[in-house]
Design an enzyme around this catalytic site. Structure first.
Site, mmCIF file in Angstrom:
data_model
loop_
_atom_site.group_PDB
_atom_site.id
_atom_site.type_symbol
_atom_site.label_atom_id
_atom_site.label_comp_id
_atom_site.label_asym_id
_atom_site.label_seq_id
_atom_site.Cartn_x
_atom_site.Cartn_y
_atom_site.Cartn_z
ATOM 1 N N ASP A 53 0.844 -1.203 0.000
ATOM 2 C CA ASP A 53 0.000 0.000 0.000
ATOM 3 C C ASP A 53 0.878 1.252 0.000
ATOM 4 O O ASP A 53 0.369 2.378 -0.065
ATOM 5 C CB ASP A 53 -1.015 0.001 1.148
ATOM 6 C CG ASP A 53 -0.378 -0.126 2.521
ATOM 7 O OD1 ASP A 53 0.868 -0.200 2.603
ATOM 8 O OD2 ASP A 53 -1.130 -0.155 3.510
ATOM 9 N N SER A 54 2.218 1.062 0.010
ATOM 10 C CA SER A 54 3.138 2.173 -0.241
ATOM 11 C C SER A 54 2.912 2.750 -1.635
ATOM 12 O O SER A 54 3.408 3.840 -1.945
ATOM 13 C CB SER A 54 4.595 1.724 -0.075
ATOM 14 O OG SER A 54 4.838 0.547 -0.824
ATOM 15 N N ASP A 96 -1.110 -6.047 -0.202
ATOM 16 C CA ASP A 96 -1.523 -5.422 1.056
ATOM 17 C C ASP A 96 -3.030 -5.235 1.111
ATOM 18 O O ASP A 96 -3.635 -4.751 0.142
ATOM 19 C CB ASP A 96 -0.880 -4.029 1.183
ATOM 20 C CG ASP A 96 0.345 -4.037 2.071
ATOM 21 O OD1 ASP A 96 0.426 -4.888 2.984
ATOM 22 O OD2 ASP A 96 1.228 -3.188 1.853
ATOM 23 N N LYS A 126 -1.443 -9.250 2.877
ATOM 24 C CA LYS A 126 -0.668 -8.813 4.052
ATOM 25 C C LYS A 126 -1.521 -7.845 4.877
ATOM 26 O O LYS A 126 -2.263 -7.039 4.305
ATOM 27 C CB LYS A 126 0.641 -8.139 3.628
ATOM 28 C CG LYS A 126 1.465 -7.620 4.818
ATOM 29 C CD LYS A 126 2.892 -7.284 4.448
ATOM 30 C CE LYS A 126 3.104 -5.941 3.831
ATOM 31 N NZ LYS A 126 2.660 -4.781 4.644
ATOM 32 N N GLU A 128 -1.534 -5.396 8.701
ATOM 33 C CA GLU A 128 -0.774 -4.824 9.815
ATOM 34 C C GLU A 128 -1.495 -5.089 11.137
ATOM 35 O O GLU A 128 -2.714 -4.889 11.222
ATOM 36 C CB GLU A 128 -0.620 -3.309 9.605
ATOM 37 C CG GLU A 128 0.195 -2.968 8.372
ATOM 38 C CD GLU A 128 0.366 -1.472 8.148
ATOM 39 O OE1 GLU A 128 -0.001 -0.671 9.029
ATOM 40 O OE2 GLU A 128 0.877 -1.111 7.071
ATOM 41 N N GLU A 195 9.023 -4.157 10.747
ATOM 42 C CA GLU A 195 9.476 -2.869 10.201
ATOM 43 C C GLU A 195 10.055 -1.985 11.289
ATOM 44 O O GLU A 195 9.414 -1.713 12.311
ATOM 45 C CB GLU A 195 8.301 -2.156 9.490
ATOM 46 C CG GLU A 195 8.728 -0.803 8.929
ATOM 47 C CD GLU A 195 7.802 -0.248 7.852
ATOM 48 O OE1 GLU A 195 6.864 -0.936 7.427
ATOM 49 O OE2 GLU A 195 8.042 0.904 7.437
HETATM 50 O O1 KIV Z 1 3.542 -1.116 1.677
HETATM 51 C C1 KIV Z 1 4.719 -1.500 1.692
HETATM 52 O O2 KIV Z 1 5.504 -1.227 0.773
HETATM 53 C C2 KIV Z 1 5.169 -2.298 2.826
HETATM 54 C C3 KIV Z 1 6.611 -2.631 2.921
HETATM 55 C C4 KIV Z 1 7.413 -1.418 3.149
HETATM 56 C C5 KIV Z 1 6.875 -3.686 3.910
HETATM 57 O O3 KIV Z 1 4.383 -2.656 3.648
#
Ligand code: KIV
Length: 277
Positions: A53-54, A96, A126, A128, A195
Protein backbone atom coordinates in the site's frame (compact mmCIF):
# COMPACT_ATOMS: atom_id res chain seq x y z
CA UNK A 1 6.61 -32.38 -18.02
CA UNK A 2 5.61 -29.52 -20.34
CA UNK A 3 6.96 -25.96 -20.16
CA UNK A 4 4.02 -24.69 -18.10
CA UNK A 5 4.22 -27.36 -15.45
CA UNK A 6 7.98 -26.76 -15.20
CA UNK A 7 7.24 -23.08 -14.56
CA UNK A 8 4.56 -23.95 -11.97
CA UNK A 9 6.97 -26.20 -10.09
CA UNK A 10 9.34 -23.27 -9.64
CA UNK A 11 6.68 -20.88 -8.32
CA UNK A 12 7.52 -19.66 -4.82
CA UNK A 13 4.90 -20.88 -2.33
CA UNK A 14 4.33 -20.42 1.40
CA UNK A 15 5.79 -23.92 1.86
CA UNK A 16 8.91 -22.92 -0.08
CA UNK A 17 9.39 -19.85 2.15
CA UNK A 18 9.02 -22.02 5.25
CA UNK A 19 11.63 -24.45 3.89
CA UNK A 20 13.95 -21.56 3.03
CA UNK A 21 13.89 -20.47 6.66
CA UNK A 22 14.59 -24.00 7.90
CA UNK A 23 17.51 -24.29 5.41
CA UNK A 24 18.93 -20.87 6.33
CA UNK A 25 18.30 -19.48 2.81
CA UNK A 26 17.51 -15.75 2.91
CA UNK A 27 14.27 -14.55 1.27
CA UNK A 28 14.38 -11.53 -1.07
CA UNK A 29 11.28 -9.31 -1.28
CA UNK A 30 10.67 -6.04 -3.16
CA UNK A 31 7.55 -4.02 -3.79
CA UNK A 32 6.15 -3.44 -7.28
CA UNK A 33 3.02 -1.68 -8.47
CA UNK A 34 2.91 -2.33 -12.23
CA UNK A 35 3.41 -4.84 -15.03
CA UNK A 36 6.76 -3.61 -16.37
CA UNK A 37 8.51 -3.51 -13.00
CA UNK A 38 7.08 -6.90 -12.00
CA UNK A 39 8.54 -8.43 -15.19
CA UNK A 40 11.99 -7.07 -14.35
CA UNK A 41 11.81 -8.23 -10.73
CA UNK A 42 10.67 -11.74 -11.63
CA UNK A 43 13.36 -12.00 -14.34
CA UNK A 44 15.99 -10.92 -11.80
CA UNK A 45 15.02 -13.78 -9.48
CA UNK A 46 13.16 -12.02 -6.66
CA UNK A 47 11.40 -14.52 -4.36
CA UNK A 48 8.37 -12.41 -3.39
CA UNK A 49 6.81 -9.28 -4.91
CA UNK A 50 4.78 -7.21 -2.47
CA UNK A 51 2.09 -5.03 -4.00
CA UNK A 52 2.44 -2.68 -1.05
CA UNK A 53 0.00 0.00 0.00
CA UNK A 54 3.14 2.17 -0.24
CA UNK A 55 1.72 2.62 -3.76
CA UNK A 56 -0.33 5.33 -2.05
CA UNK A 57 2.93 7.26 -1.41
CA UNK A 58 5.32 6.37 -4.20
CA UNK A 59 2.83 5.83 -7.02
CA UNK A 60 0.05 8.31 -6.20
CA UNK A 61 1.93 10.95 -4.18
CA UNK A 62 -0.13 10.82 -0.96
CA UNK A 63 1.58 11.61 2.35
CA UNK A 64 0.47 8.33 3.94
CA UNK A 65 -0.74 4.86 2.97
CA UNK A 66 -4.24 5.58 4.31
CA UNK A 67 -6.05 6.86 1.19
CA UNK A 68 -5.50 3.85 -1.11
CA UNK A 69 -8.60 1.69 -1.71
CA UNK A 70 -9.19 -2.04 -2.27
CA UNK A 71 -10.04 -1.39 -5.92
CA UNK A 72 -6.84 0.61 -6.43
CA UNK A 73 -4.81 -2.21 -4.83
CA UNK A 74 -6.51 -4.66 -7.19
CA UNK A 75 -5.63 -2.44 -10.17
CA UNK A 76 -1.93 -2.49 -9.18
CA UNK A 77 -2.00 -6.20 -8.34
CA UNK A 78 -3.49 -7.18 -11.70
CA UNK A 79 -0.59 -5.55 -13.56
CA UNK A 80 1.98 -7.15 -11.24
CA UNK A 81 0.50 -10.64 -11.61
CA UNK A 82 0.42 -10.26 -15.41
CA UNK A 83 4.06 -9.15 -15.32
CA UNK A 84 5.16 -12.20 -13.32
CA UNK A 85 3.14 -14.48 -15.60
CA UNK A 86 4.77 -12.90 -18.67
CA UNK A 87 8.18 -13.93 -17.30
CA UNK A 88 9.00 -17.13 -15.38
CA UNK A 89 5.91 -17.08 -13.10
CA UNK A 90 8.36 -17.79 -10.27
CA UNK A 91 7.79 -14.92 -7.84
CA UNK A 92 5.09 -15.12 -5.20
CA UNK A 93 2.78 -12.07 -5.27
CA UNK A 94 1.50 -10.73 -1.93
CA UNK A 95 -1.01 -7.86 -1.84
CA UNK A 96 -1.52 -5.42 1.06
CA UNK A 97 -5.02 -5.17 2.51
CA UNK A 98 -5.39 -1.37 2.67
CA UNK A 99 -6.45 0.74 5.65
CA UNK A 100 -10.03 0.08 6.80
CA UNK A 101 -10.47 -2.97 4.57
CA UNK A 102 -9.98 -5.38 7.52
CA UNK A 103 -10.41 -3.35 10.73
CA UNK A 104 -14.24 -3.25 10.87
CA UNK A 105 -14.96 -6.98 11.29
CA UNK A 106 -13.58 -10.41 10.42
CA UNK A 107 -16.42 -10.82 7.86
CA UNK A 108 -15.55 -7.57 6.15
CA UNK A 109 -11.86 -8.52 6.15
CA UNK A 110 -12.58 -11.93 4.66
CA UNK A 111 -14.80 -10.35 1.97
CA UNK A 112 -12.04 -7.92 0.99
CA UNK A 113 -9.26 -10.53 1.13
CA UNK A 114 -11.46 -12.83 -0.98
CA UNK A 115 -12.12 -10.05 -3.51
CA UNK A 116 -8.37 -9.39 -3.83
CA UNK A 117 -7.62 -13.11 -4.29
CA UNK A 118 -10.53 -13.66 -6.70
CA UNK A 119 -9.97 -10.73 -9.07
CA UNK A 120 -6.46 -11.80 -10.04
CA UNK A 121 -4.17 -14.70 -9.30
CA UNK A 122 -2.12 -13.39 -6.40
CA UNK A 123 -0.79 -15.73 -3.71
CA UNK A 124 -1.49 -14.03 -0.40
CA UNK A 125 -2.54 -10.88 1.44
CA UNK A 126 -0.67 -8.81 4.05
CA UNK A 127 -2.17 -7.11 7.12
CA UNK A 128 -0.77 -4.82 9.81
CA UNK A 129 -1.33 -5.70 13.48
CA UNK A 130 -0.83 -8.40 16.10
CA UNK A 131 -3.15 -9.71 18.80
CA UNK A 132 -5.88 -7.19 17.86
CA UNK A 133 -6.28 -8.83 14.42
CA UNK A 134 -5.57 -12.44 15.47
CA UNK A 135 -9.21 -13.61 15.06
CA UNK A 136 -9.39 -11.95 11.65
CA UNK A 137 -6.14 -13.62 10.54
CA UNK A 138 -7.54 -16.97 11.69
CA UNK A 139 -10.81 -16.38 9.81
CA UNK A 140 -8.97 -15.49 6.57
CA UNK A 141 -6.45 -18.34 6.76
CA UNK A 142 -9.27 -20.79 7.60
CA UNK A 143 -10.85 -19.75 4.30
CA UNK A 144 -7.65 -20.81 2.54
CA UNK A 145 -6.12 -17.38 2.03
CA UNK A 146 -2.48 -17.12 3.17
CA UNK A 147 -1.76 -14.10 5.39
CA UNK A 148 1.55 -12.29 5.87
CA UNK A 149 1.61 -10.25 9.09
CA UNK A 150 3.25 -6.84 9.60
CA UNK A 151 4.52 -5.60 12.98
CA UNK A 152 6.75 -2.85 14.38
CA UNK A 153 6.26 0.40 12.52
CA UNK A 154 2.83 0.00 10.93
CA UNK A 155 2.31 2.88 8.48
CA UNK A 156 -1.50 2.50 8.54
CA UNK A 157 -1.34 3.56 12.24
CA UNK A 158 0.91 6.55 11.66
CA UNK A 159 -1.59 9.02 13.15
CA UNK A 160 -1.67 6.92 16.34
CA UNK A 161 2.16 6.90 16.64
CA UNK A 162 2.65 10.47 15.49
CA UNK A 163 6.05 9.70 13.89
CA UNK A 164 7.99 7.22 11.75
CA UNK A 165 10.62 6.64 14.45
CA UNK A 166 12.00 3.20 15.41
CA UNK A 167 9.47 1.09 17.34
CA UNK A 168 9.87 -1.18 20.38
CA UNK A 169 13.04 0.34 21.79
CA UNK A 170 11.66 0.11 25.31
CA UNK A 171 11.46 -3.37 26.88
CA UNK A 172 7.68 -3.29 27.49
CA UNK A 173 6.89 -2.55 23.83
CA UNK A 174 9.47 -5.15 22.75
CA UNK A 175 7.75 -7.77 24.93
CA UNK A 176 4.36 -6.89 23.41
CA UNK A 177 5.77 -7.11 19.92
CA UNK A 178 7.21 -10.57 20.55
CA UNK A 179 3.83 -11.69 21.88
CA UNK A 180 2.12 -10.25 18.79
CA UNK A 181 4.50 -12.16 16.51
CA UNK A 182 3.92 -15.47 18.32
CA UNK A 183 0.14 -14.86 18.17
CA UNK A 184 0.27 -14.21 14.43
CA UNK A 185 2.08 -17.50 13.88
CA UNK A 186 -0.49 -19.33 16.04
CA UNK A 187 -3.31 -17.65 14.09
CA UNK A 188 -2.00 -19.13 10.85
CA UNK A 189 0.17 -16.36 9.32
CA UNK A 190 2.85 -17.79 7.01
CA UNK A 191 5.39 -14.94 7.49
CA UNK A 192 5.72 -11.63 9.35
CA UNK A 193 7.19 -8.34 8.19
CA UNK A 194 9.13 -6.57 10.96
CA UNK A 195 9.48 -2.87 10.20
CA UNK A 196 11.92 -0.48 11.85
CA UNK A 197 12.65 -2.27 15.13
CA UNK A 198 15.99 -2.90 16.88
CA UNK A 199 18.08 -5.65 15.25
CA UNK A 200 18.41 -7.54 18.55
CA UNK A 201 14.63 -7.77 18.96
CA UNK A 202 14.23 -8.90 15.32
CA UNK A 203 16.77 -11.66 16.00
CA UNK A 204 14.87 -12.78 19.11
CA UNK A 205 11.56 -12.85 17.20
CA UNK A 206 13.14 -14.69 14.25
CA UNK A 207 14.47 -17.35 16.62
CA UNK A 208 11.11 -17.65 18.41
CA UNK A 209 9.05 -18.25 15.26
CA UNK A 210 9.12 -21.17 12.87
CA UNK A 211 7.61 -18.99 10.10
CA UNK A 212 9.95 -16.54 8.31
CA UNK A 213 10.45 -12.95 9.41
CA UNK A 214 10.96 -10.37 6.65
CA UNK A 215 12.78 -7.27 7.86
CA UNK A 216 12.74 -3.66 6.73
CA UNK A 217 15.01 -1.61 8.95
CA UNK A 218 15.18 -4.59 11.34
CA UNK A 219 18.78 -5.76 10.89
CA UNK A 220 20.51 -8.65 9.18
CA UNK A 221 19.14 -11.53 11.25
CA UNK A 222 15.64 -11.61 9.81
CA UNK A 223 14.92 -14.56 7.52
CA UNK A 224 14.42 -12.20 4.59
CA UNK A 225 14.53 -8.53 3.63
CA UNK A 226 11.99 -6.25 1.94
CA UNK A 227 12.46 -2.76 0.49
CA UNK A 228 10.40 -0.43 -1.65
CA UNK A 229 11.62 -0.81 -5.24
CA UNK A 230 11.49 2.95 -5.93
CA UNK A 231 13.90 3.48 -3.00
CA UNK A 232 16.55 0.97 -4.11
CA UNK A 233 16.43 2.37 -7.64
CA UNK A 234 16.86 5.95 -6.44
CA UNK A 235 13.61 7.17 -7.99
CA UNK A 236 12.71 9.39 -5.03
CA UNK A 237 15.22 12.20 -4.46
CA UNK A 238 13.90 13.21 -1.05
CA UNK A 239 13.68 9.86 0.80
CA UNK A 240 16.96 8.47 2.21
CA UNK A 241 16.29 6.57 5.45
CA UNK A 242 19.20 4.65 6.97
CA UNK A 243 17.70 1.22 6.19
CA UNK A 244 17.53 1.79 2.42
CA UNK A 245 20.46 0.77 0.24
CA UNK A 246 20.28 2.62 -3.08
CA UNK A 247 21.50 0.43 -5.96
CA UNK A 248 20.93 2.89 -8.82
CA UNK A 249 20.23 6.55 -9.46
CA UNK A 250 17.35 6.24 -11.91
CA UNK A 251 16.05 9.69 -11.02
CA UNK A 252 19.16 11.27 -12.58
CA UNK A 253 19.29 8.79 -15.47
CA UNK A 254 15.64 9.39 -16.39
CA UNK A 255 15.95 13.15 -16.05
CA UNK A 256 19.02 13.17 -18.34
CA UNK A 257 17.25 10.99 -20.91
CA UNK A 258 14.17 13.23 -20.89
CA UNK A 259 16.30 16.40 -21.20
CA UNK A 260 18.06 14.86 -24.20
CA UNK A 261 14.70 13.95 -25.79
CA UNK A 262 13.33 17.47 -25.24
CA UNK A 263 16.49 18.96 -26.82
CA UNK A 264 16.28 16.59 -29.79
CA UNK A 265 12.60 17.39 -30.42
CA UNK A 266 13.21 21.13 -30.12
CA UNK A 267 16.26 21.06 -32.41
CA UNK A 268 14.54 18.85 -35.00
CA UNK A 269 17.10 16.09 -34.32
CA UNK A 270 14.31 13.62 -33.59
CA UNK A 271 12.99 11.77 -35.51
CA UNK A 272 15.70 10.93 -38.04
CA UNK A 273 15.06 9.48 -41.49
CA UNK A 274 15.67 5.98 -40.04
CA UNK A 275 13.06 6.60 -37.37
CA UNK A 276 10.46 7.65 -39.97
CA UNK A 277 8.26 5.73 -42.46
O1 KIV B 1 3.54 -1.12 1.68
C1 KIV B 1 4.72 -1.50 1.69
O2 KIV B 1 5.50 -1.23 0.77
C2 KIV B 1 5.17 -2.30 2.83
C3 KIV B 1 6.61 -2.63 2.92
C4 KIV B 1 7.41 -1.42 3.15
C5 KIV B 1 6.87 -3.69 3.91
O3 KIV B 1 4.38 -2.66 3.65
Amino acid sequence: MNKNSQQKAAHVTTRRLYDMKQNGEKISVLTAYDYTMARILDRAGIDVILVGDSASNVFSGHNTTLPITVDEMIYHAKGVVRGVQAESSRAMVVVDLPFMSYQLSAEDALRNAGKIMKEHECDAVKMEGGRTIADTVRRITDAGIPVMGHLGLMPQSIYKYGSYKVRAEDPAEAEELLEDAVTLERSGAFAVVLEKIPAGLALEISRSLSIPTIGIGAGADCDGQVLVVNDILGLNREFHPRFVRQYADLNTIIEQAVRQYVDDVRSGGFPSVDESY
